[in-house]
Scaffold this active site. Structure first.
Site, PDB file in Angstrom:
ATOM      1  N   ASP A  78     -12.176 -10.177  -1.174  1.00  7.22           N
ATOM      2  CA  ASP A  78     -13.455 -10.392  -0.500  1.00  7.22           C
ATOM      3  C   ASP A  78     -14.445  -9.392  -1.094  1.00  7.22           C
ATOM      4  O   ASP A  78     -14.047  -8.365  -1.656  1.00  7.22           O
ATOM      5  CB  ASP A  78     -13.373 -10.281   1.032  1.00  7.22           C
ATOM      6  CG  ASP A  78     -12.677  -9.034   1.539  1.00  7.22           C
ATOM      7  OD1 ASP A  78     -12.743  -7.981   0.870  1.00  7.22           O
ATOM      8  OD2 ASP A  78     -12.072  -9.094   2.616  1.00  7.22           O
ATOM      9  N   GLU A 109       0.801  -1.223   0.000  1.00  5.69           N
ATOM     10  CA  GLU A 109       0.000   0.000   0.000  1.00  5.69           C
ATOM     11  C   GLU A 109       0.838   1.280   0.000  1.00  5.69           C
ATOM     12  O   GLU A 109       0.693   2.139   0.878  1.00  5.69           O
ATOM     13  CB  GLU A 109      -0.968  -0.024   1.192  1.00  5.69           C
ATOM     14  CG  GLU A 109      -1.885  -1.227   1.155  1.00  5.69           C
ATOM     15  CD  GLU A 109      -2.755  -1.357   2.403  1.00  5.69           C
ATOM     16  OE1 GLU A 109      -2.701  -0.467   3.275  1.00  5.69           O
ATOM     17  OE2 GLU A 109      -3.497  -2.355   2.489  1.00  5.69           O
ATOM     18  N   HIS A 141     -10.381  -5.872  -2.345  1.00  2.99           N
ATOM     19  CA  HIS A 141     -11.406  -5.748  -1.309  1.00  2.99           C
ATOM     20  C   HIS A 141     -12.563  -4.972  -1.941  1.00  2.99           C
ATOM     21  O   HIS A 141     -12.555  -3.738  -1.965  1.00  2.99           O
ATOM     22  CB  HIS A 141     -10.850  -5.024  -0.077  1.00  2.99           C
ATOM     23  CG  HIS A 141      -9.800  -5.783   0.645  1.00  2.99           C
ATOM     24  ND1 HIS A 141     -10.066  -6.959   1.325  1.00  2.99           N
ATOM     25  CD2 HIS A 141      -8.475  -5.551   0.802  1.00  2.99           C
ATOM     26  CE1 HIS A 141      -8.947  -7.414   1.873  1.00  2.99           C
ATOM     27  NE2 HIS A 141      -7.965  -6.578   1.567  1.00  2.99           N
ATOM     28  N   GLU A 163      -6.128 -10.472  -2.011  1.00  9.05           N
ATOM     29  CA  GLU A 163      -6.905 -10.342  -0.774  1.00  9.05           C
ATOM     30  C   GLU A 163      -8.401 -10.232  -1.068  1.00  9.05           C
ATOM     31  O   GLU A 163      -9.117  -9.453  -0.444  1.00  9.05           O
ATOM     32  CB  GLU A 163      -6.438  -9.103   0.017  1.00  9.05           C
ATOM     33  CG  GLU A 163      -4.962  -9.114   0.337  1.00  9.05           C
ATOM     34  CD  GLU A 163      -4.521  -7.936   1.202  1.00  9.05           C
ATOM     35  OE1 GLU A 163      -5.382  -7.319   1.865  1.00  9.05           O
ATOM     36  OE2 GLU A 163      -3.313  -7.638   1.215  1.00  9.05           O
ATOM     37  N   ASN A 220       2.081  -4.662  -3.401  1.00 12.33           N
ATOM     38  CA  ASN A 220       0.672  -5.015  -3.180  1.00 12.33           C
ATOM     39  C   ASN A 220      -0.105  -3.761  -2.779  1.00 12.33           C
ATOM     40  O   ASN A 220       0.356  -2.971  -1.957  1.00 12.33           O
ATOM     41  CB  ASN A 220       0.627  -6.051  -2.037  1.00 12.33           C
ATOM     42  CG  ASN A 220      -0.726  -6.693  -1.845  1.00 12.33           C
ATOM     43  OD1 ASN A 220      -1.315  -7.194  -2.794  1.00 12.33           O
ATOM     44  ND2 ASN A 220      -1.217  -6.697  -0.617  1.00 12.33           N
TER      45      ASN A 220
END
Length: 453
Positions: A271, A164, A241, A269, A205
């Site tokens: 979801d 990030e 996300h 990641e 990432n």
């Protein structure tokens, strides 16, 4: 990111003193052991892809461990490899959970994705609150990367080295590392990681970089620059996300443009959160969204695979961070696979259909008098589980419900629909719940035909 923390089937009709119905899969499916004919990891491997999950080490037993080992071929430690976990006080290391996850992966023939070496969050207080010169900060970072990567040298397939680094507008995030070392902390971190383990794939990432936008373009330009400079960079991680119904239209295009730079792309990641409560319509949309993400990865050769950020809602970070949102993963809190699970299987070439018929509801008349009666419905599961339920029927002789308990019942004309109360929607495998009601009748009280829906 941070801590980890089903369609309706026709009723089976019986006559007599009670009516037995077979429940379908609105928030219903078979238990994990019967989730699919072919495990997700085997479907993914057949396509040359990874299907991974973030895990919590302490939970890798029982059903949680069984699913993590059987369904996935990659594992990501949710928190166990972050700086505040592995070095909570300077020079004192705690590798217990990280070692546990790596050992579990080795025992289950799985790869491990290290997460994460350099991040602005979840750093120990001694580091975050310290006053450091650039030289001191550089030494601290190099030592941390070298120590951790060397410990797992040859045992981890990939590392999220830098996590990030960008703001939403594509500028560099103001962090301990950027403020102290400048933008080149990224190149330095990658170089130190490569020296510590030349065989591990090294990634940058970030989140909100799934589609083509200012942030993903900044990441693209950084990777392009690093490649041109000869800095070791093997791939980019798109966290994914996502919010229900908001998969970017340019997802595949964005994956492809990174691949065209000569680097791998991983969905790291995934979801897909929804506003609670979940409904059949929301779960259907979520399944479509999961499939869209998997389809985009499958379509690009250099997309190595997809990792979900926790496979069960009981281990998801979403409810703790996004008030009113949840149900973001492929399994519910009782380890029951949701429509999203089957969408993933389908995208990976599977042909499974959510199983039905392992839960049933029995309607009976408990007592009766000249103007009314007490009815009861028992919902039981064997070989499956429920996280919510609804039972419906039509009264054939003018009966009228006057009171209900352990369920919320509504009647319009002859039609009755009863749904679980807030406290008894869960019916575990081998368990049951019962609700009751009082109703008025006159003349006759025939047993209704009970359906689900």
């Amino acid at each position: 990111m941070r801590s980890l923390r089903s369609g309706l089937s026709p009723a089976s009709l019986l006559t007599g003193a009670a009516t037995l119905v077979t429940l379908g899969a609105l928030l219903v499916a078979a238990p994990a052991a019967q989730a699919a004919d072919t495990p997700l990891r085997d479907l993914a491997a057949a396509k040359g892809k990874a299907i991974g999950t973030a895990v919590t080490g302490s939970k890798l037993t029982g059903t949680y461990g069984d699913i993590a080992g059987a369904q996935f071929n990659w594992l990501t430690p949710g928190n166990a490899m972050k700086w505040e976990t592995v070095e909570p006080s300077r020079g004192t290391y705690n590798w217990a959970e990280a070692d546990q996850i790596v050992a579990f992966a080795q025992a289950h023939n799985q790869q491990v994705r290290g997460h994460t070496l350099v991040w602005h969050s979840q750093n120990p207080g001694w580091l975050a609150n310290g006053t450091w010169t650039p030289a001191e900060l550089s030494t601290l970072l190099q030592d941390h990367i070298s120590t951790e990567v060397t410990r797992y040298k040859g045992r981890l397939a990939a590392w999220d080295v830098v996590n990030e680094p960008f703001n939403e507008d594509g500028t560099y995030r103001s962090t301990l590392w950027y403020n102290g070392l400048g933008a080149d902390y990224i190149a330095q971190a990658l170089t130190w990681a490569r020296a510590a383990d030349p065989s591990a794939k090294l990634y940058i990432n970030d989140y909100n970089v799934e589609g083509v936008n200012a942030k993903s373009t900044a990441l693209y330009n950084l990777v392009k620059s690093l490649k041109e400079r000869g800095v070791p960079i093997d791939g980019v991680g798109l966290q994914a996300h996502l919010i229900l119904g908001q998969v970017p239209a340019t997802f595949q295009q964005n994956i492809q443009r990174f691949a065209d730079l000569g680097v791998d792309v991983a969905i790291t990641e995934l979801d897909i959160r929804m506003q609670l409560p979940s409904t059949e319509a929301k779960l259907t949309q979520q399944a479509a969204d999961y499939k869209a993400v998997l389809d985009a990865c499958v379509a690009v050769a250099r997309c190595t695979g997809v990792t979900v950020w926790g496979f069960t809602d009981s281990d998801s970070w979403i409810p703790d961070v996004f008030t009113g949102y949840g149900a973001a993963t492929p399994y519910d809190e009782n380890y029951v696979p949701k429509p999203a699970y089957y969408a993933i299987a389908t995208a990976l070439g599977g042909t499974t259909t959510p199983p039905t018929g392992a839960c049933s509801a029995t309607y009976s008349v408990a007592s009766q008098w000249n103007t009314g009666f007490t009815g009861q419905v028992r919902i039981a599961c064997s070989g499956a589980a429920l996280s919510a339920w609804r039972v419906s029927w039509s009264f054939g002789a003018g009966q009228q419900i006057t009171q209900a308990w352990n369920a919320t019942c509504a009647q319009t004309g002859a039609a009755v629909s009863c749904v679980n109360a807030s406290y008894n929607g869960t019916v575990p495998n081998g368990g049951s719940v019962t609700f009751g009601f009082n109703a008025a009748w006159s003349g006759s009280n025939p047993v209704p035909v009970v359906t689900v829906g």
